[in-house]
Design a protein around this motif. Structure first.
Motif, PDB file in Angstrom:
ATOM      1  N   MET A  95       7.019 -32.789  -5.398  1.00 13.77           N
ATOM      2  CA  MET A  95       7.026 -32.870  -6.861  1.00 13.77           C
ATOM      3  C   MET A  95       7.108 -31.507  -7.547  1.00 13.77           C
ATOM      4  O   MET A  95       7.884 -31.344  -8.505  1.00 13.77           O
ATOM      5  CB  MET A  95       5.817 -33.666  -7.359  1.00 13.77           C
ATOM      6  N   PRO A  96       6.341 -30.469  -7.117  1.00 12.65           N
ATOM      7  CA  PRO A  96       6.514 -29.160  -7.751  1.00 12.65           C
ATOM      8  C   PRO A  96       7.933 -28.608  -7.610  1.00 12.65           C
ATOM      9  O   PRO A  96       8.443 -27.960  -8.536  1.00 12.65           O
ATOM     10  CB  PRO A  96       5.491 -28.272  -7.026  1.00 12.65           C
ATOM     11  N   VAL A  97       8.578 -28.875  -6.480  1.00 12.62           N
ATOM     12  CA  VAL A  97       9.953 -28.416  -6.274  1.00 12.62           C
ATOM     13  C   VAL A  97      10.892 -29.153  -7.228  1.00 12.62           C
ATOM     14  O   VAL A  97      11.783 -28.544  -7.840  1.00 12.62           O
ATOM     15  CB  VAL A  97      10.382 -28.635  -4.815  1.00 12.62           C
ATOM     16  N   TYR A  98      10.700 -30.450  -7.369  1.00 10.20           N
ATOM     17  CA  TYR A  98      11.516 -31.237  -8.300  1.00 10.20           C
ATOM     18  C   TYR A  98      11.338 -30.733  -9.732  1.00 10.20           C
ATOM     19  O   TYR A  98      12.321 -30.629 -10.490  1.00 10.20           O
ATOM     20  CB  TYR A  98      11.122 -32.706  -8.207  1.00 10.20           C
ATOM     21  N   MET A  99      10.114 -30.413 -10.112  1.00 11.66           N
ATOM     22  CA  MET A  99       9.849 -29.911 -11.455  1.00 11.66           C
ATOM     23  C   MET A  99      10.518 -28.559 -11.684  1.00 11.66           C
ATOM     24  O   MET A  99      11.062 -28.286 -12.756  1.00 11.66           O
ATOM     25  CB  MET A  99       8.340 -29.828 -11.685  1.00 11.66           C
TER      26      MET A  99
END
Length: 240
Positions: A95-99
Motif C-alpha cells: 500500500m505505501p508503494v501504491y500511494m
C-alpha cells in the motif's frame, strides 16, 4: 530566446526515487512499528499533495486490512487463517508503494515525466510503451466506473448477494465490455502518443523546463532524514 514553462514540483526523478525507496523499505522492514510509521509518513504526503479525505480513506483502509490480518492470525478459521493472512500481508506491504505511485501519477504530467526519463538516458523504445501505460491506467479505472454504472442501470450488478450467487455470470457481465473498451482505448492512446511527438526516429522536445531546483534538493534531504529515522526505528524501537 525559447520560452520555457516551470515544471511541477517535486521533480519526477525525485518521485521515482521515492517509489524505489518506499518499495525497498516496505518489503525489508521486520519491525511492525517501522512498517506502520512508513505508511503514516506516506499518508501525510497524500494529505499534503491531495486532501485530507483521500488521506483518510487510505488510513481507514490500511488499518482495516491490518486489523483483519492480525485477527486471522490469532483466531483460527480453517483455510482462511492459512491463506488470507499472507494475502493481506502483501496488501499491507504494497500500500505505501501504491500511494507513492499515486503521487507520481497525480503530480507529474506525462510530458514532464518523459523528459525527466530521457535525461536519465532511458531508451525511447522503453518510453513509448511507458507513456501509453501511464495514460492507460487512469483511463481504464474510469472505464471500470462506467461499466459498473451501466450494469447497475440494467439490474445486472445490483447487489453483493447476487454477485455471490452467480459469480461466473457477474464476472462475464463485467469483463467482456471492459475488454472491448480496453482494446479501443489502447489504440486511441497509442495514436495520441505518436501524435504528441514520441517516435523512434526523432528526439522529442518539451516546453516545460524540467530540471532539479532548490526545492527538489530540500525534498530529497527531508526524504533521506525520514528514511534514516525509519531505519533506526526498524532496528531499535519495538512498540508493536
Amino acid at each position: 530566446m525559447e520560452q520555457k514553462f516551470r515544471a511541477a514540483k517535486p521533480d519526477p526523478r525525485i518521485l521515482i526515487l521515492q517509489i524505489i525507496v518506499m518499495s525497498i523499505l516496505s518489503f525489508s522492514f521486520v519491525n511492525w512499528t517501522a512498517v506502520i510509521l512508513l505508511f503514516v509518513a506516506v499518508d501525510v504526503l497524500i494529505w499534503i499533495f491531495f486532501d485530507w479525505r483521500t488521506s483518510g480513506k487510505f488510513l481507514l483502509g490500511y488499518f482495516f486490512v491490518l486489523f483483519l490480518q492480525q485477527l486471522l492470525q490469532n483466531i483460527y478459521i480453517p483455510v482462511l487463517s492459512f491463506l488470507f493472512p499472507m494475502f493481506l500481508m502483501v496488501i499491507i506491504r504494497a500500500m505505501p508503494v501504491y500511494m507513492a505511485c499515486s503521487i507520481l501519477i497525480r503530480k507529474t504530467p506525462m510530458d514532464e515525466l518523459m523528459t525527466a526519463l530521457r535525461k536519465l538516458h532511458i531508451p525511447i523504445i522503453v518510453l513509448i510503451p511507458m507513456a501509453v501505460m501511464y495514460r492507460y491506467i487512469p483511463t481504464i479505472r474510469q472505464e471500470i466506473v462506467y461499466v459498473h454504472e451501466s450494469l447497475v442501470m440494467r439490474g445486472l450488478h445490483s447487489s453483493v448477494w447476487k454477485i455471490l450467487r452467480h459469480p461466473v455470470r457477474s464476472i462475464e457481465y463485467f469483463i467482456i465490455p471492459l475488454l472491448f473498451r480496453s482494446e479501443k482505448i489502447t489504440e486511441e492512446l497509442s495514436a495520441a502518443t505518436l501524435c504528441k511527438g514520441l517516435s523512434l526516429e526523432r528526439e522529442r522536445t518539451c516546453c516545460t523546463d524540467v530540471r532539479l531546483e532548490k526545492e527538489d534538493f530540500l525534498y530529497l534531504f527531508i526524504l533521506f532524514i525520514a528514511v534514516g529515522v525509519l531505519i533506526y526505528v526498524n532496528t531499535k524501537l519495538y512498540l508493536f
